[in-house]
Design a protein around this motif. Sequence first.
Motif: not given
Length: 143
Positions: A61, A63, A66-69
């Motif tokens: 993800f 860093t 927001r958390l994003k794959r």
Amino acid sequence: MNTAYRVWDGRQMHYCDGVNLNLFIKGKEWTLYKDSVGLCPDMVASSLDGNSVLLNGTDQFQTHERLKRIYAGDVVHQEETAPGGLYGPEPFIGEVKMIDGSWCIVNEKKEECRPLFSETATNKVIGDVYQNHELLEGAECQK
């Protein structure tokens, strides 16, 4: 098992967490369907249509923010955070690809490849090669 995917249909990106999307894979062929009001689902994209690409999600993800794959085909900006890090202080921009079983960031202009995973670097997705191909054109070698 990694089940994250997205599909580029030649016009837009469809994500695995999209509402009512189903991916069917048989051998080397795949089809993405969207549930419709009728009895039969609508085909969104297919490996046979000549325009669509199935892109696997990595286990990494970004860093930042927001958390994003991170997916294959993403353009990633990697920056070393540790002083005297393995690759030096210059930021690195490249396309995420699977190479010999490992997710890597590839910069063809620099003829360089780095691992996507790093304990001493941060990754930020700045686009993808399908919607933002110009990002790789700007990934020149810094001197």
